[in-house]
Design a protein around this motif. Structure first.
Motif, PDB file in Angstrom:
ATOM      1  N   LEU B 249     -93.567 -38.382   7.901  1.00 48.51           N
ATOM      2  CA  LEU B 249     -94.115 -37.785   6.675  1.00 48.51           C
ATOM      3  C   LEU B 249     -94.074 -36.271   6.759  1.00 48.51           C
ATOM      4  N   LYS B 253     -92.067 -33.639   4.420  1.00 50.14           N
ATOM      5  CA  LYS B 253     -92.763 -32.525   3.760  1.00 50.14           C
ATOM      6  C   LYS B 253     -92.083 -31.213   4.095  1.00 50.14           C
ATOM      7  N   ASP B 256     -89.346 -30.533   2.107  1.00 52.37           N
ATOM      8  CA  ASP B 256     -89.725 -30.490   0.696  1.00 52.37           C
ATOM      9  C   ASP B 256     -89.375 -31.788  -0.033  1.00 52.37           C
ATOM     10  N   GLU B 258     -91.131 -35.265  -1.269  1.00 48.69           N
ATOM     11  CA  GLU B 258     -92.398 -35.952  -1.463  1.00 48.69           C
ATOM     12  C   GLU B 258     -92.183 -37.450  -1.316  1.00 48.69           C
ATOM     13  N   THR B 260     -93.179 -40.681  -2.423  1.00 43.51           N
ATOM     14  CA  THR B 260     -93.958 -41.272  -3.506  1.00 43.51           C
ATOM     15  C   THR B 260     -93.956 -42.787  -3.369  1.00 43.51           C
ATOM     16  N   LYS B 276     -82.944 -33.778  -5.711  1.00 38.19           N
ATOM     17  CA  LYS B 276     -84.309 -34.086  -6.138  1.00 38.19           C
ATOM     18  C   LYS B 276     -84.309 -35.397  -6.905  1.00 38.19           C
ATOM     19  N   HIS B 291    -103.680 -44.197  -1.213  1.00 41.54           N
ATOM     20  CA  HIS B 291    -102.402 -43.500  -1.295  1.00 41.54           C
ATOM     21  C   HIS B 291    -101.744 -43.398   0.072  1.00 41.54           C
ATOM     22  N   GLN B 295     -98.214 -44.894   1.226  1.00 42.32           N
ATOM     23  CA  GLN B 295     -97.195 -44.015   1.836  1.00 42.32           C
ATOM     24  C   GLN B 295     -96.742 -44.566   3.178  1.00 42.32           C
ATOM     25  N   ASP B 331     -88.707 -43.380  -4.862  1.00 46.10           N
ATOM     26  CA  ASP B 331     -88.491 -42.588  -6.073  1.00 46.10           C
ATOM     27  C   ASP B 331     -87.024 -42.270  -6.330  1.00 46.10           C
ATOM     28  N   TYR B 333     -84.895 -40.708  -4.251  1.00 45.55           N
ATOM     29  CA  TYR B 333     -84.329 -39.717  -3.333  1.00 45.55           C
ATOM     30  C   TYR B 333     -83.660 -40.435  -2.191  1.00 45.55           C
TER      31      TYR B 333
END
Lengths: 648, 471
Positions: B249, B253, B256, B258, B260, B276, B291, B295, B331, B333
């Motif tokens: 994780l 991060k 950059d 995320e 989700t 992105k 959450h 994750q 998501d 990515y």
């Protein structure tokens, strides 16, 4: 496949129908291949063979076995927990639980407080700690790794309770231990007294402090302690806590624990199995309880070291090990090679310049001389005593001289030496002394003398030579008779004439070879004559068994023969010259015959010497020794003559 | 029947780990039910006086089970009709006996089970009752037990003996509480607590073993001698799968990206590698714990599908030549992972170098080989060769491809003169459920039945009996 019938046919026997009849009804069973059945058919009876059913078929017609969900009680449990399981309906519901028989526990020799106080005391251990150890041993069935892992003294409260629970009522000590401890703390003397009261004559019993009046009280106290097993746990706990507070936590190694356990077990066994009838069993038990703490510690320490080696160390060790093994393996090879080398070197020594010949000469002469006096003479080199039986035609004077020379070990100026001997004695002694300084010749000397001893022909021996020999040998400490030879010219000329064989350098040929190949070749022009000489000696052209020693001697013989032939040739030439001169003189007038005879003598003796030496089968010495004898007649002359020859 | 010394008494086997709970019948080779140990609940408004005290305390007394059939009304995977006529609801345990000094949290309905906890509910908190192998949250644990016995196995606890597994370093108090729970609340006729390491060794068919258990929460090495745990050799550190997921994780991060989770995504469309994500999110406010859990699930999947262990030492050059693996986050990515996928499990072997931004606690982590070596080293020297010859690998975190090979390589490169033999079952279920399997085997043995703690013994001696009989 050949059957019995085929065999019968081959041997033209009648086919037996009987066998056939027996075989017929045997049918190959189903589910087994023909080949396999051929192997295990009725010929083979050693193998028990059950008709295999490889595919058990579902037996629809058979009725299914009924099973029942049935409660059962496990006798291993002390409560009556009822569990349920499936069981065949037809089995007896009251049958004992099948797995009950697996409930086993070890047999631990337990001890009572009295026994502890009387026999088992140890300054390092308290009784309650010992009993705690005992509890652990029982709890974990002597799994020492676990015992050591769980060992915690003083134990935590819950652990202690758990142990207590586990060990139940069969152990007296665990529960009453604290009480006993307390008492022990209060009055040790009393305890010891009670120990004395319980009285066993073991050597390790603690010395009683004695004289205490409370012996009986102590005993009763101990008894109460034993009986107080039913103490409520809380009370025990509190006392144990009290004990805990004043003893610091101890760590015990596994060796400590084991040592304590085995020591106590041994002692208890000794005490309890006092009967002589149990002696064997006892010895067995005791040997099974043997424990050497220090050795164990040492062993583990070494193991630790062994296991903490770095890879480099291991590698190095392995390399060293390999090296050691290699050396070990090669050692034999190397020793063998070295032996070979040494033998080679020895061979070289054997042929030391002038050694063999002179030694042989000396030995021979020694014997010859020794024959005279009628007393037993010890031949110095090999210390064989020769009985003075026959004195071969030696003159009395010579014999006397020899005898006195030997017995009195007189020097070169021995007064009793005969006239002829006196002149030659000095150089002989000198040469003997000289040869004494070369110890390597020693080895050869015995041989020579032995041979001389064997050969010792009953030829007329001159007094001079005998005396010389004896003097030489005596002057060289009875051990070095070599070179104790005759007149001044003798030895020197001998060594001069003979090419020293040691000078011959043997080349090491690689690979395997026959030793007969190594024979020194003879010049082809002389070969014929040498061979004929060998024939006259009764020897084959080549040695039958060419061992190293035989070959050495063989070479020696050959070279000697060659030398002799040369000398003879010279002598013949001289003789013919002399004849010519004589004839000339004869024509001129009559002349002296002495010198001529001497020459003839020497020549003849040369031949004779050759024969004599050869007849012994060994060459080293013979010729010159014998020759000496031959030439001895006219002692003065031979030297110059030989010198002359050499010059030629 | 009777073969191999087995004698089935229809015992239940329950193994509650930090991440997963396994429940089933003794004698079977796979748990009947495997579900996440985490429970979810929604905090009740303060005035609703129905909840119980979460962290209350040592002197809890269990009350008898009452059945009110009110629990788990919207449970969507199991019918409510049970053999004994209804669901068993948790009754507040020891409520009001000891006022807790901590802030009282009133919890409403509990949600247990995979489908339940992963379903989004506003304000639903998620928590695992286990921490460092110890029970931390007794209410949650009761929920787990309830779920296992009543919803999953759907059995009558009074008919079956129960064997549960515990960590080797479990405390006395926890075991006593567990015993109370089993006898007081569920009325099991017999009960037993077994060490999970011993059970794992048992499942591997080894009386002596060095059990290496790497789970979600922590990694432990426990020496087992003839069915007994050697306490002095226990080595553990809280470096487990969760730490690895956390590291992933952080990596995301840092680049950059995320992460989700699924529950937030309404719509997504494919994007080019490394671009992105093109995603429409739902408006689903959730608690941080929920959450985080969601994750973690994504990251767990990432680890399972992408990560791998280098077979020998980590060598960046060699690793970079290995094929990359693509992975797409929920998501949309997606990216091709090369060296990154090797770096993650490398933390297990070399935490000093590969663990990024370590907390003070994490700074003291040592590599797994070192941990194993230390553990064996603290045992008697005569026993060490046996330990090294019987290293048993278990736990979901050891399922990275190449993990066993690497560990074997590492253990051999530490200087010692023992022969290392690693037992790592190739079967995923066996690896994940080692301790359950061992319990299943043991509880179906005829010779084991004398060891049960019976109801009678409990009544006579109290919960302390567990410390006497289960060592």
């Amino acid at each position: 496949m050949a059957t019995g019938n085929d065999v019968r046919e081959i041997f033209q026997l009648k086919a037996s129908d009987q066998v056939r009849r027996v075989q017929k009804p045997e049918r190959k069973p189903d589910g087994i291949s023909r080949e396999l059945y051929g192997l295990i058919g009725n010929n083979v009876s050693t193998v028990a063979f059950n008709n295999p059913t490889y595919k058990p078929k579902l037996n629809v017609s058979k009725k299914a076995v009924n099973w029942t969900w049935r409660p059962f009680v496990n006798p291993s449990r002390d409560d009556d927990l009822v569990l349920q399981h499936w069981e065949k309906t037809r089995t007896d519901p009251n049958e004992e639980y099948r797995f009950y028989k697996f409930n086993k526990s070890i047999n631990l020799i337990s001890f009572s407080p009295e026994e502890y106080t009387s026999h088992l005391k140890d300054p390092d251990w308290t009784m309650e700690e010992t009993s705690y150890l005992w509890d652990l041993c029982r709890r974990f069935d002597l799994r020492w790794v676990v015992i050591q892992d769980r060992y915690e003294w003083p134990p935590q409260e819950a652990d202690r309770l758990a142990l207590q629970y586990y060990n139940g009522n069969n152990l007296v000590i665990s529960e009453n231990a604290p009480n006993v401890t307390k008492k022990e703390g209060e009055d040790t003397p009393m305890k010891d007294a009670s120990a004395a009261a319980s009285g066993s004559g073991e050597s390790f019993v603690q010395a009683t402090l004695g004289g205490d009046t409370s012996t009986s009280t102590g005993a009763t106290n101990a008894a109460t302690a034993t009986a107080s097993g039913s103490n409520p746990p809380t009370a025990a706990a509190s006392t144990s806590k009290a004990v805990v507070s004043n003893t610091p936590a101890k760590t015990r190694s596994m060796e400590d624990l084991k040592h304590r356990y085995y020591t106590i077990s041994r002692i208890l066994t000794k005490i309890r199995m006092g009967d002589a009838s149990q002696a064997v069993e006892k010895a067995q038990l005791l040997s099974s309880m043997a424990y050497d703490k220090n050795r164990e510690i040492e062993r583990k320490k070494n193991l630790e070291i062994l296991n903490t080696r770095t890879p480099e160390q291991i590698e190095e060790e392995e390399a060293l090990y390999l090296e050691a093994r290699r050396i070990d393996q090669n050692e034999k090879k190397i020793t063998r090679e070295r032996e070979n080398l040494l033998r080679l070197l020895n061979t070289r020594d054997i042929y030391g310049p002038g050694g063999p010949t002179s030694a042989g000469l000396a030995g021979q002469v020694g014997v010859a001389g020794g024959g005279g006096p009628g007393t037993g003479i010890i031949i110095p080199s090999n210390s064989i005593t020769i009985p003075s039986s026959s004195s071969p035609s030696a003159s009395g004077a010579a014999g006397g001289a020899g005898g006195s020379g030997h017995s009195s070990a007189n020097g070169p100026l021995s007064p009793s030496v005969g006239k002829g001997g006196a002149g030659t004695a000095t150089p002989g002694g000198a040469s003997g002394a000289a040869s004494g300084t070369t110890p390597k010749k020693r080895k050869k000397a015995p041989k020579g003398s032995v041979q001389a001893d064997d050969s010792a022909p009953p030829t007329p021996t001159t007094a001079t030579s005998g005396a010389n020999a004896l003097k030489g040998s005596s002057s060289s400490n009875h051990r070095r008779p070599s070179n104790a030879s005759d007149g001044p010219g003798g030895p020197s000329s001998a060594s001069a004439i003979l090419p020293p064989p040691a000078a011959k350098k043997e080349k090491l040929t690689p690979g395997a070879y026959l030793r007969s190949q190594k024979m020194t070749p003879i010049v082809s022009t002389k070969q014929q004559r040498v061979q004929s000489a060998l024939v006259t000696l009764g020897l084959p052209f080549k040695p039958a068994m060419p061992t190293a020693t035989v070959m050495a001697k063989w070479d020696q013989v050959q070279s000697n023969i060659v030398t002799l032939l040369d000398i003879k040739k010279q002598a013949d030439k001289l003789e013919s010259d002399l004849k010519v001169v004589k004839m000339r003189r004869g024509s001129l007038g009559s002349g002296s015959s002495g010198s001529s005879s001497s020459l003839t003598g020497s020549a003849a003796s040369g031949a004779g010497g050759a024969t004599g030496g050869a007849s012994l089968g060994s060459s080293v010495d013979g010729n010159f020794g014998v020759k000496r004898e031959g030439t001895g007649d006219e002692s003065g002359t031979p030297g110059p003559v030989k010198k002359k020859k050499r010059k030629d | 029947m009777g073969t191999y010394g087995g004698d089935e008494v229809a015992a239940l086997v329950l193994s509650v780990g930090h991440t997963w709970t396994q429940a089933g019948y003794a004698g079977e080779d796979t748990p009947k039910s495997i579900f996440p140990t985490s429970v979810g609940w929604v905090d009740l408004p303060a005035e609703a006086d129905q909840g119980d005290d979460a962290d209350n305390s040592e002197d809890t007394q269990m009350q008898d089970v009452t059945q009110d059939g009110a629990s788990a009304s919207d449970s969507n995977h199991i019918g409510k009709k049970d053999a004994d006529g209804g669901d068993v609801a948790p009754q507040p345990v020891g409520a009001g006996l000891v006022p807790s000094k901590k802030k009282v949290t009133k919890r409403g309905k509990y949600y247990v089970g995979d489908g339940e906890i992963s379903c989004w509910r506003p304000d639903m908190e998620i928590k695992s009752p286990m921490k460092d192998g110890l029970v931390e949250d007794w209410d949650a644990l009761e929920q787990i037990w309830d779920h296992a016995f009543l919803k999953r196995l759907r059995c009558d606890p009074t008919e079956h003996p129960l064997i549960i597994t515990e960590s080797a370093w479990n405390t006395r108090e926890i075991r006593e509480k567990l015993t109370e729970l089993a006898f007081e609340k569920y009325n099991f006729p017999a009960f037993f607590v077994a060490k999970d390491a011993v059970m794992t060794a048992f499942a591997a068919g080894r009386p002596h073993a060095l059990v290496v258990d790497s789970g979600g929460d922590m990694t432990s090495v426990v020496p087992v001698y003839d069915g007994y745990v050697l306490r002095k050799g226990i080595m553990r550190q809280s470096l487990g799968g969760d730490v690895l997921s956390d590291q992933v994780l952080q990596q995301f991060k840092a680049s950059d990206v995320e992460v989700t989770p699924q529950y937030l995504i309404a719509k997504k469309s494919p994007v080019v590698v490394g671009q992105k994500p093109n995603v429409v999110l739902r408006d689903r406010p959730a608690t941080p714990s929920f959450h985080k859990m969601m994750q973690m699930r994504v990251l767990h999947d990432f680890k399972e599908s992408v990560c791998q262990v280098a077979e020998s030492t980590y060598n960046e050059q060699n690793i970079s030549t290995r094929p990359q693996k693509p992975y797409e986050l929920p998501d949309g990515y997606n990216f091709n992972f090369g060296t990154e996928r090797f770096k993650v499990p490398e933390i297990m072997f070399n935490p000093k170098e590969f663990l990024k931004n370590p907390t003070p606690e994490q700074e003291n982590f040592v590599g797994l080989p070192k941990l194993i070596f230390n553990s064996a080293q603290s045992c008697d020297i005569d026993f060490r060769p046996t330990l090294f010859g019987n290293v048993v690998l278990t736990g979901g975190n050891t399922l990275f491809p190449g993990f066993a090979d690497r560990l074997h390589w590492e253990l051999n490169s530490i200087p010692h003169s023992y022969k290392v033999k690693l037992h790592a079952p190739g079967n995923t279920v066996e690896r994940k459920c080692g301790s359950w399997l061992g319990g299943s085997i043991m509880a179906s043995l005829g010779t084991f039945h004398q060891l049960w703690i019976s109801r009678k013994e409990y009544d006579e001696s109290g919960s302390n009996i567990v410390n006497k009989k289960c060592v």
